[in-house]
Design a protein around this motif. Sequence first.
Motif, PDB file in Angstrom:
ATOM      1  N   UNK A   1     -11.534 -59.125  23.322  1.00 51.00           N
ATOM      2  CA  UNK A   1     -12.176 -59.588  22.026  1.00 51.00           C
ATOM      3  C   UNK A   1     -12.700 -58.406  21.506  1.00 51.00           C
ATOM      4  N   UNK A   2     -12.368 -58.467  19.904  1.00 55.23           N
ATOM      5  CA  UNK A   2     -12.885 -57.431  19.124  1.00 55.23           C
ATOM      6  C   UNK A   2     -13.305 -58.003  17.926  1.00 55.23           C
TER       7      UNK A   2
ATOM      8  N   UNK B   1     -16.316 -56.383  30.780  1.00 54.71           N
ATOM      9  CA  UNK B   1     -16.642 -54.878  30.298  1.00 54.71           C
ATOM     10  C   UNK B   1     -17.119 -55.259  28.960  1.00 54.71           C
ATOM     11  N   UNK B   2     -18.321 -54.938  28.382  1.00 57.59           N
ATOM     12  CA  UNK B   2     -18.859 -55.002  26.959  1.00 57.59           C
ATOM     13  C   UNK B   2     -19.177 -53.915  26.416  1.00 57.59           C
TER      14      UNK B   2
ATOM     15  N   UNK C   1     -22.655 -48.595  22.925  1.00 58.35           N
ATOM     16  CA  UNK C   1     -23.058 -48.827  24.352  1.00 58.35           C
ATOM     17  C   UNK C   1     -22.113 -49.494  25.117  1.00 58.35           C
ATOM     18  N   UNK C   2     -22.180 -49.471  26.482  1.00 56.84           N
ATOM     19  CA  UNK C   2     -21.387 -49.920  27.333  1.00 56.84           C
ATOM     20  C   UNK C   2     -22.053 -50.697  28.576  1.00 56.84           C
TER      21      UNK C   2
ATOM     22  N   UNK D   1     -15.219 -65.370  33.142  1.00 55.20           N
ATOM     23  CA  UNK D   1     -14.486 -66.148  31.842  1.00 55.20           C
ATOM     24  C   UNK D   1     -15.826 -67.102  31.300  1.00 55.20           C
ATOM     25  N   UNK D   2     -16.699 -67.604  32.156  1.00 54.07           N
ATOM     26  CA  UNK D   2     -17.892 -68.348  31.502  1.00 54.07           C
ATOM     27  C   UNK D   2     -18.699 -67.543  30.504  1.00 54.07           C
ATOM     28  N   UNK D   3     -19.309 -66.378  31.108  1.00 50.51           N
ATOM     29  CA  UNK D   3     -19.724 -65.452  30.477  1.00 50.51           C
ATOM     30  C   UNK D   3     -19.315 -64.895  29.160  1.00 50.51           C
ATOM     31  N   UNK D   4     -17.957 -64.592  29.199  1.00 53.05           N
ATOM     32  CA  UNK D   4     -17.029 -64.285  28.229  1.00 53.05           C
ATOM     33  C   UNK D   4     -17.138 -65.279  26.931  1.00 53.05           C
TER      34      UNK D   4
END
Length: 85
Positions: free
Chosen positions: A8-9, A38-39, A49-50, A62-65
């Motif tokens: 996602x972007x 990875x965020x 920031x990462x 996937x749930x958190x994504x």
Amino acid sequence: MIAQPYQLYVERTDRTRNMSRFYAMSIEPNLFGEACLMRRWGRIGAKGQTMIHHFEREQDAVKLFLDLTRKKRNRGYCTPSGSSR
């Protein structure tokens, strides 16, 4: 092994508030076969920031994504027009 790619972007801009932000996420495997979310976020044009989250199960990543995607869309982030990201 990751079953399918998750990437996602999105961006959020508001000229009246001098706001120009990006938010990027992807789910990728690490060397031990765990799923990693990875965020990356920050001002457009800057490194930002990462943060990396490690999960034993891909379903948890996937749930958190999906939760974070929903929250960002609700806050006004959207896919940049004219972009192939």
